[in-house]
Design a protein around this motif. Structure first.
Motif, PDB file in Angstrom:
ATOM      1  N   SER A 142     -51.500   0.209 -32.143  1.00  0.00           N
ATOM      2  CA  SER A 142     -52.519   0.504 -30.695  1.00  0.00           C
ATOM      3  C   SER A 142     -52.517  -0.811 -30.119  1.00  0.00           C
ATOM      4  O   SER A 142     -52.662  -0.755 -28.805  1.00  0.00           O
ATOM      5  CB  SER A 142     -53.852   0.893 -31.380  1.00  0.00           C
ATOM      6  OG  SER A 142     -54.879   0.841 -30.251  1.00  0.00           O
ATOM      7  N   LEU A 191     -50.935   8.101 -32.983  1.00  0.00           N
ATOM      8  CA  LEU A 191     -51.362   7.455 -33.897  1.00  0.00           C
ATOM      9  C   LEU A 191     -52.920   7.753 -34.585  1.00  0.00           C
ATOM     10  O   LEU A 191     -53.238   7.078 -35.748  1.00  0.00           O
ATOM     11  CB  LEU A 191     -51.784   6.086 -33.050  1.00  0.00           C
ATOM     12  CG  LEU A 191     -50.745   5.382 -32.265  1.00  0.00           C
ATOM     13  CD1 LEU A 191     -51.014   4.144 -31.436  1.00  0.00           C
ATOM     14  CD2 LEU A 191     -49.716   4.833 -33.302  1.00  0.00           C
ATOM     15  N   ASP A 192     -53.462   8.789 -34.198  1.00  0.00           N
ATOM     16  CA  ASP A 192     -54.733   9.316 -34.588  1.00  0.00           C
ATOM     17  C   ASP A 192     -55.800   8.138 -34.770  1.00  0.00           C
ATOM     18  O   ASP A 192     -56.222   8.010 -35.920  1.00  0.00           O
ATOM     19  CB  ASP A 192     -54.406   9.910 -36.121  1.00  0.00           C
ATOM     20  CG  ASP A 192     -55.543  10.565 -36.650  1.00  0.00           C
ATOM     21  OD1 ASP A 192     -56.225  11.329 -35.826  1.00  0.00           O
ATOM     22  OD2 ASP A 192     -55.535  10.885 -37.965  1.00  0.00           O
ATOM     23  N   ILE A 193     -55.852   7.492 -33.657  1.00  0.00           N
ATOM     24  CA  ILE A 193     -56.929   6.558 -33.670  1.00  0.00           C
ATOM     25  C   ILE A 193     -57.503   6.473 -32.436  1.00  0.00           C
ATOM     26  O   ILE A 193     -56.774   6.620 -31.088  1.00  0.00           O
ATOM     27  CB  ILE A 193     -56.388   5.168 -34.190  1.00  0.00           C
ATOM     28  CG1 ILE A 193     -57.610   4.134 -33.865  1.00  0.00           C
ATOM     29  CG2 ILE A 193     -55.181   4.727 -33.142  1.00  0.00           C
ATOM     30  CD1 ILE A 193     -57.007   2.518 -34.387  1.00  0.00           C
ATOM     31  N   SER A 224     -51.480   2.054 -37.778  1.00  0.00           N
ATOM     32  CA  SER A 224     -51.929   2.543 -36.376  1.00  0.00           C
ATOM     33  C   SER A 224     -52.422   1.633 -35.558  1.00  0.00           C
ATOM     34  O   SER A 224     -52.650   1.587 -34.106  1.00  0.00           O
ATOM     35  CB  SER A 224     -52.801   3.898 -36.530  1.00  0.00           C
ATOM     36  OG  SER A 224     -52.285   4.762 -37.191  1.00  0.00           O
ATOM     37  N   HIS A 243     -52.184   7.794 -28.609  1.00  0.00           N
ATOM     38  CA  HIS A 243     -53.307   7.455 -29.264  1.00  0.00           C
ATOM     39  C   HIS A 243     -53.799   8.640 -30.277  1.00  0.00           C
ATOM     40  O   HIS A 243     -54.123   8.750 -31.409  1.00  0.00           O
ATOM     41  CB  HIS A 243     -54.435   6.559 -28.783  1.00  0.00           C
ATOM     42  CG  HIS A 243     -54.197   5.247 -28.782  1.00  0.00           C
ATOM     43  ND1 HIS A 243     -52.979   4.770 -27.650  1.00  0.00           N
ATOM     44  CD2 HIS A 243     -54.654   4.096 -29.215  1.00  0.00           C
ATOM     45  CE1 HIS A 243     -53.181   3.340 -27.989  1.00  0.00           C
ATOM     46  NE2 HIS A 243     -54.086   3.070 -28.863  1.00  0.00           N
ATOM     47  N   THR A 279     -54.167  -1.410 -40.101  1.00  0.00           N
ATOM     48  CA  THR A 279     -53.386  -0.503 -40.526  1.00  0.00           C
ATOM     49  C   THR A 279     -52.143  -0.490 -39.704  1.00  0.00           C
ATOM     50  O   THR A 279     -52.413  -1.131 -38.396  1.00  0.00           O
ATOM     51  CB  THR A 279     -54.012   1.195 -40.573  1.00  0.00           C
ATOM     52  OG1 THR A 279     -54.490   1.252 -39.016  1.00  0.00           O
ATOM     53  CG2 THR A 279     -55.301   0.973 -41.561  1.00  0.00           C
TER      54      THR A 279
END
Length: 418
Positions: free
Chosen positions: A360, A393-395, A356, A389, A354
């Motif tokens: 990352s 990025l929501d990871i 993200s 993050h 993805t």
């Protein structure tokens, strides 16, 4: 002393190429490429019949040496070179420039001295110290022993799959050296000589980009002093080996594209070396696919823009040469795993593709090059990356799908004694 027989063809190839080319650096690259292709051919042919052993390898190099000696003698009519003068075309000019009023800055001379000292020290370590790091013990040298035992480079049963499915070129060279010498004394020299070759190739790339002698020397010095390179140049790892072939490929790409309409693009040796350097890079390490890709795209787009069928044929020839060099290894992998690339690299592959995940990986890799001697700044950098993050990025910063071997990401701490 049997190992000397492997070096003789390289010297003969250099003499042959330099006689026509009149540029010792370019001649050296061309000679190394041809020598390596001969080694790969000998290895693959002997392996087919399980004859990869001292008598047959020694005899093969003897035959190659005799043939090259005959070609050199015929080309020269009379041997015109005297020992010590074979670098006349380039080295004399460089040395003259150092003394010349144009190059008053003695930094040039000191640069040559520093490069010589550092290279010599690393070479001494490579000779004195046996292969002893993790990669050498687990697969670089292990595969060599298996090949010697089996008298073939065919795949064999092993729990450590990277011994068989990873590109084998550096191992091929080590195998010849080990069989001919009877020990692993010269195993580390493959990387060391690749380091020296990289200095030459990088300086030529700098020259093609317009750098003067000073700029070429600086580029070579930067190449020599890369921390990872300094550590690996005395080992049996293959990063410097693949770097050398990639530097050659970049040089020949720039040379080919510098003027597509003149004789440079019509010279068949340039096209041959272009494809051979790419093929040998891929046969050394899979990272070559990644680093060579943008240059191959650049080459392809430039040729297509010319709308010239002759140039398109040359691009096809480059591809065919690359494929022919790797076809045997790809075939061995395909028979076992159904893919030419093998499967040992799966452990380093992302499981999440993805935006993200890609960002990352990019952010975490870049951060490793932003470390300072100040531990507080490093901690601040790590905190900032975590915040990015979590909030943007929501990871997870150590997501197992994007992180090697379920390890936790941190900005490496700096030792207190620095």
């Amino acid at each position: 002393m049997s190992v000397i027989i492997i070096a003789l063809p390289l010297i003969l190839l250099f003499l042959l190429v330099n006689h026509k080319n009149n540029n010792w650096r370019v001649s050296l690259l061309s000679a190394i490429i041809s020598w390596t292709l001969i080694l790969v051919l000998i290895t693959e042919i002997l392996s087919l019949f399980k004859l990869l052993s001292f008598p047959y390898i020694f005899t093969s190099w003897i035959v190659v040496s005799i043939l090259l000696t005959a070609i050199v003698y015929k080309s020269f009519n009379r041997f015109k070179y005297k020992f010590g003068l074979i670098f006349h075309s380039g080295l004399k000019v460089n040395l003259r420039n150092i003394k010349n009023s144009t190059y008053k800055n003695k930094t040039l001379f000191l640069g040559f001295v520093y490069i010589s000292i550092i290279s010599t020290c690393i070479g001494a370590i490579a000779i004195v110290s046996p292969p002893n790091n993790w990669d050498s013990m687990t697969y670089h040298m292990s595969r060599v022993i298996h090949w010697m035992q089996n008298r073939s480079v065919a795949h064999y049963p092993t729990y450590i799959v990277r011994q068989v499915d990873t590109p084998p070129l550096a191992g091929f060279i080590i195998t010849h050296l080990q069989i001919l010498s009877g020990s692993d004394r010269f195993a580390n020299l493959v990387q060391w000589f690749s380091m020296l070759g990289s200095l030459v190739a990088v300086s030529l790339v700098a020259k093609k980009l317009g750098a003067n002698l000073y700029g070429q020397l600086i580029s070579a010095f930067v190449c020599l002093t890369i921390p990872m390179g300094l550590l690996q140049a005395s080992s049996t790892q293959n990063d410097y080996v693949v770097s050398f072939w990639l530097a050659c490929f970049i040089y020949y790409t720039i040379t080919f594209l510098s003027n597509l309409s003149n004789k440079i693009s019509k010279n068949p040796s340039k096209v041959f070396n272009l494809g051979a350097s790419l093929g040998l890079a891929i046969l050394t390490k899979a990272t070559a696919y990644i680093y060579a890709f943008p240059f191959f795209v650049w080459l392809s787009i430039s040729i297509f823009r010319e709308k010239n069928l002759r140039l398109l044929k040359k691009l096809i020839i480059v591809g065919l040469i690359t494929i022919s060099i790797n076809i045997f290894h790809w075939y061995r992998n395909f028979i076992i795993w159904g893919t030419p690339l093998g499967v040992s690299g799966n452990i380093t592959k992302n499981e999440l593709f993805t935006l993200s995940a890609i960002l990352s990986n990019c952010i975490r890799n870049i951060s490793l090059h932003l470390i300072t001697v100040n531990q507080h700044l490093n901690k601040l950098l790590e905190t900032l990356i975590i915040l990015v993050h979590d909030n943007l990025l929501d990871i997870n910063i150590s997501d197992s799908r994007t992180t090697f071997a379920n390890m936790n990401f941190i900005v490496p701490p700096v030792p207190n004694n620095i």
